[in-house]
Design a protein around this motif. Structure first.
Motif, PDB file in Angstrom:
ATOM      1  N   LEU A  60      48.584  48.995  68.817  1.00  0.00           N
ATOM      2  CA  LEU A  60      49.917  49.567  69.024  1.00  0.00           C
ATOM      3  C   LEU A  60      49.843  51.045  69.387  1.00  0.00           C
ATOM      4  O   LEU A  60      50.561  51.516  70.272  1.00  0.00           O
ATOM      5  CB  LEU A  60      50.764  49.362  67.771  1.00  0.00           C
ATOM      6  CG  LEU A  60      51.262  47.942  67.540  1.00  0.00           C
ATOM      7  CD1 LEU A  60      51.770  47.773  66.114  1.00  0.00           C
ATOM      8  CD2 LEU A  60      52.331  47.573  68.552  1.00  0.00           C
ATOM      9  N   GLU A  61      48.972  51.787  68.711  1.00  0.00           N
ATOM     10  CA  GLU A  61      48.830  53.216  69.012  1.00  0.00           C
ATOM     11  C   GLU A  61      48.473  53.430  70.478  1.00  0.00           C
ATOM     12  O   GLU A  61      49.104  54.228  71.176  1.00  0.00           O
ATOM     13  CB  GLU A  61      47.748  53.844  68.128  1.00  0.00           C
ATOM     14  CG  GLU A  61      47.461  55.289  68.481  1.00  0.00           C
ATOM     15  CD  GLU A  61      46.251  55.873  67.769  1.00  0.00           C
ATOM     16  OE1 GLU A  61      45.769  56.932  68.235  1.00  0.00           O
ATOM     17  OE2 GLU A  61      45.772  55.304  66.765  1.00  0.00           O
ATOM     18  N   VAL A  69      52.053  58.222  78.739  1.00  0.00           N
ATOM     19  CA  VAL A  69      51.423  58.716  79.971  1.00  0.00           C
ATOM     20  C   VAL A  69      52.077  58.103  81.200  1.00  0.00           C
ATOM     21  O   VAL A  69      52.276  58.794  82.203  1.00  0.00           O
ATOM     22  CB  VAL A  69      49.903  58.422  79.958  1.00  0.00           C
ATOM     23  CG1 VAL A  69      49.252  58.828  81.270  1.00  0.00           C
ATOM     24  CG2 VAL A  69      49.234  59.138  78.786  1.00  0.00           C
ATOM     25  N   ALA A  70      52.434  56.812  81.127  1.00  0.00           N
ATOM     26  CA  ALA A  70      53.086  56.169  82.269  1.00  0.00           C
ATOM     27  C   ALA A  70      54.432  56.827  82.587  1.00  0.00           C
ATOM     28  O   ALA A  70      54.836  56.891  83.742  1.00  0.00           O
ATOM     29  CB  ALA A  70      53.274  54.674  81.999  1.00  0.00           C
ATOM     30  N   CYS A  71      55.098  57.316  81.553  1.00  0.00           N
ATOM     31  CA  CYS A  71      56.406  57.969  81.744  1.00  0.00           C
ATOM     32  C   CYS A  71      56.283  59.436  82.111  1.00  0.00           C
ATOM     33  O   CYS A  71      57.193  59.994  82.728  1.00  0.00           O
ATOM     34  CB  CYS A  71      57.238  57.849  80.461  1.00  0.00           C
ATOM     35  SG  CYS A  71      57.772  56.180  80.101  1.00  0.00           S
ATOM     36  N   ASP A  72      55.192  60.067  81.710  1.00  0.00           N
ATOM     37  CA  ASP A  72      55.033  61.500  81.930  1.00  0.00           C
ATOM     38  C   ASP A  72      53.608  61.784  82.386  1.00  0.00           C
ATOM     39  O   ASP A  72      52.696  61.930  81.567  1.00  0.00           O
ATOM     40  CB  ASP A  72      55.335  62.260  80.636  1.00  0.00           C
ATOM     41  CG  ASP A  72      55.310  63.770  80.805  1.00  0.00           C
ATOM     42  OD1 ASP A  72      54.865  64.259  81.862  1.00  0.00           O
ATOM     43  OD2 ASP A  72      55.739  64.463  79.863  1.00  0.00           O
ATOM     44  N   PRO A  73      53.384  61.875  83.694  1.00  0.00           N
ATOM     45  CA  PRO A  73      52.030  62.057  84.219  1.00  0.00           C
ATOM     46  C   PRO A  73      51.375  63.382  83.827  1.00  0.00           C
ATOM     47  O   PRO A  73      50.175  63.543  84.002  1.00  0.00           O
ATOM     48  CB  PRO A  73      52.214  61.961  85.738  1.00  0.00           C
ATOM     49  CG  PRO A  73      53.655  62.144  85.993  1.00  0.00           C
ATOM     50  CD  PRO A  73      54.387  61.764  84.746  1.00  0.00           C
ATOM     51  N   LEU A  92      56.017  56.110  69.300  1.00  0.00           N
ATOM     52  CA  LEU A  92      57.187  55.440  69.866  1.00  0.00           C
ATOM     53  C   LEU A  92      58.268  56.460  70.199  1.00  0.00           C
ATOM     54  O   LEU A  92      58.868  56.399  71.277  1.00  0.00           O
ATOM     55  CB  LEU A  92      57.727  54.377  68.910  1.00  0.00           C
ATOM     56  CG  LEU A  92      58.975  53.622  69.396  1.00  0.00           C
ATOM     57  CD1 LEU A  92      58.702  52.889  70.705  1.00  0.00           C
ATOM     58  CD2 LEU A  92      59.460  52.663  68.316  1.00  0.00           C
ATOM     59  N   ASP A  93      58.505  57.397  69.299  1.00  0.00           N
ATOM     60  CA  ASP A  93      59.506  58.442  69.560  1.00  0.00           C
ATOM     61  C   ASP A  93      59.151  59.239  70.822  1.00  0.00           C
ATOM     62  O   ASP A  93      60.020  59.529  71.639  1.00  0.00           O
ATOM     63  CB  ASP A  93      59.630  59.390  68.362  1.00  0.00           C
ATOM     64  CG  ASP A  93      60.250  58.730  67.138  1.00  0.00           C
ATOM     65  OD1 ASP A  93      60.894  57.662  67.272  1.00  0.00           O
ATOM     66  OD2 ASP A  93      60.083  59.294  66.030  1.00  0.00           O
ATOM     67  N   GLU A  94      57.881  59.608  70.962  1.00  0.00           N
ATOM     68  CA  GLU A  94      57.434  60.359  72.148  1.00  0.00           C
ATOM     69  C   GLU A  94      57.642  59.539  73.417  1.00  0.00           C
ATOM     70  O   GLU A  94      58.090  60.070  74.437  1.00  0.00           O
ATOM     71  CB  GLU A  94      55.954  60.731  72.017  1.00  0.00           C
ATOM     72  CG  GLU A  94      55.668  61.835  71.042  1.00  0.00           C
ATOM     73  CD  GLU A  94      55.997  63.215  71.588  1.00  0.00           C
ATOM     74  OE1 GLU A  94      55.938  63.429  72.816  1.00  0.00           O
ATOM     75  OE2 GLU A  94      56.318  64.087  70.780  1.00  0.00           O
ATOM     76  N   ALA A  95      57.295  58.262  73.374  1.00  0.00           N
ATOM     77  CA  ALA A  95      57.463  57.405  74.549  1.00  0.00           C
ATOM     78  C   ALA A  95      58.937  57.277  74.921  1.00  0.00           C
ATOM     79  O   ALA A  95      59.305  57.401  76.103  1.00  0.00           O
ATOM     80  CB  ALA A  95      56.856  56.027  74.290  1.00  0.00           C
ATOM     81  N   GLU A  96      59.787  57.053  73.925  1.00  0.00           N
ATOM     82  CA  GLU A  96      61.223  56.920  74.190  1.00  0.00           C
ATOM     83  C   GLU A  96      61.820  58.227  74.695  1.00  0.00           C
ATOM     84  O   GLU A  96      62.680  58.219  75.583  1.00  0.00           O
ATOM     85  CB  GLU A  96      61.950  56.442  72.931  1.00  0.00           C
ATOM     86  CG  GLU A  96      61.639  54.999  72.578  1.00  0.00           C
ATOM     87  CD  GLU A  96      62.267  54.525  71.283  1.00  0.00           C
ATOM     88  OE1 GLU A  96      62.285  53.298  71.067  1.00  0.00           O
ATOM     89  OE2 GLU A  96      62.725  55.363  70.474  1.00  0.00           O
ATOM     90  N   LYS A  97      61.353  59.341  74.161  1.00  0.00           N
ATOM     91  CA  LYS A  97      61.837  60.650  74.604  1.00  0.00           C
ATOM     92  C   LYS A  97      61.547  60.861  76.093  1.00  0.00           C
ATOM     93  O   LYS A  97      62.312  61.521  76.795  1.00  0.00           O
ATOM     94  CB  LYS A  97      61.169  61.746  73.762  1.00  0.00           C
ATOM     95  CG  LYS A  97      61.629  63.151  74.069  1.00  0.00           C
ATOM     96  CD  LYS A  97      61.082  64.145  73.056  1.00  0.00           C
ATOM     97  CE  LYS A  97      59.622  64.408  73.316  1.00  0.00           C
ATOM     98  NZ  LYS A  97      59.060  65.461  72.457  1.00  0.00           N
ATOM     99  N   ARG A  98      60.476  60.253  76.567  1.00  0.00           N
ATOM    100  CA  ARG A  98      60.087  60.394  77.971  1.00  0.00           C
ATOM    101  C   ARG A  98      60.667  59.289  78.855  1.00  0.00           C
ATOM    102  O   ARG A  98      60.340  59.204  80.029  1.00  0.00           O
ATOM    103  CB  ARG A  98      58.571  60.417  78.072  1.00  0.00           C
ATOM    104  CG  ARG A  98      57.996  61.721  77.564  1.00  0.00           C
ATOM    105  CD  ARG A  98      56.484  61.675  77.460  1.00  0.00           C
ATOM    106  NE  ARG A  98      55.939  62.994  77.227  1.00  0.00           N
ATOM    107  CZ  ARG A  98      56.001  63.643  76.087  1.00  0.00           C
ATOM    108  NH1 ARG A  98      56.586  63.096  75.045  1.00  0.00           N
ATOM    109  NH2 ARG A  98      55.484  64.845  75.955  1.00  0.00           N
ATOM    110  N   GLY A  99      61.483  58.399  78.269  1.00  0.00           N
ATOM    111  CA  GLY A  99      62.165  57.381  79.066  1.00  0.00           C
ATOM    112  C   GLY A  99      61.652  55.964  78.927  1.00  0.00           C
ATOM    113  O   GLY A  99      62.129  55.067  79.618  1.00  0.00           O
TER     114      GLY A  99
END
Length: 163
Positions: A60-61, A69-73, A92-99
């Motif tokens: 999961l990590e 990374v896919a959301c924020d190159p 998860l929070d970081e990924a969601e923050k980036r879309g």
């Protein structure tokens, strides 16, 4: 380079998560052979439970870091290691923050239960005598499947944008 990092993280994460699923199934099958009545409890509390949960957390990590990374190159491996670290909910929070959006059922709840044991390295070092772990593997498999579908879709978009 970012899409390559995202793909590598996704592949590695998926491999660890799949290994968790395989070990869970093998543990249940072993419990049946041994005549253990509550096979699920044996899988989640028996000798393989720490390995099952550790592989799940690691998978999961890395999958969530792939989503970041896919959301924020502009995110690189150093950021993932130093800023996100082993915090599953934070990832998860970081990924969601980036879309990043995933409809994976119960994903946040699974991550919240795994957060302390995984982040504090209880699967490897000293641990409390008792602590909560996710206990419904069908639910976990469903969450992993939906998470991977969302991640693959995001990787495809990121790959097309980078091309």
């Amino acid at each position: 380079m970012s899409i390559e990092l995202a793909k590598e993280l996704c592949h590695t994460g998926r491999s660890h998560a799949a290994a968790s699923c395989l070990l869970y199934r093998a543990t249940v099958e072993h419990a049946v052979v041994e005549g253990i009545e509550d096979t699920a409890s044996h899988a989640f509390n028996g000798p393989n439970s720490l390995s099952i949960q550790y592989l799940l957390g690691l998978g999961l990590e890395l999958m969530l870091k792939s989503a970041i990374v896919a959301c924020d190159p502009d995110v690189d491996a150093k950021y993932l290691q130093n800023k996100v670290g082993h915090d599953l909910v934070g990832a998860l929070d970081e990924a969601e923050k980036r879309g990043f959006v995933s409809e994976a059922p119960n994903l946040r709840e699974i991550l919240e239960v795994l957060r302390a044991p995984y982040k504090q390295h209880w699967f490897r070092y000293e641990r409390p005598e008792q602590f909560q772990l996710p206990a419904d593997f069908d639910q976990i498999v469903e969450a992993l499947t939906v998470l991977e579908e969302a991640l693959q879709a995001k990787l495809a978009l990121a790959g097309a944008a980078e091309a």
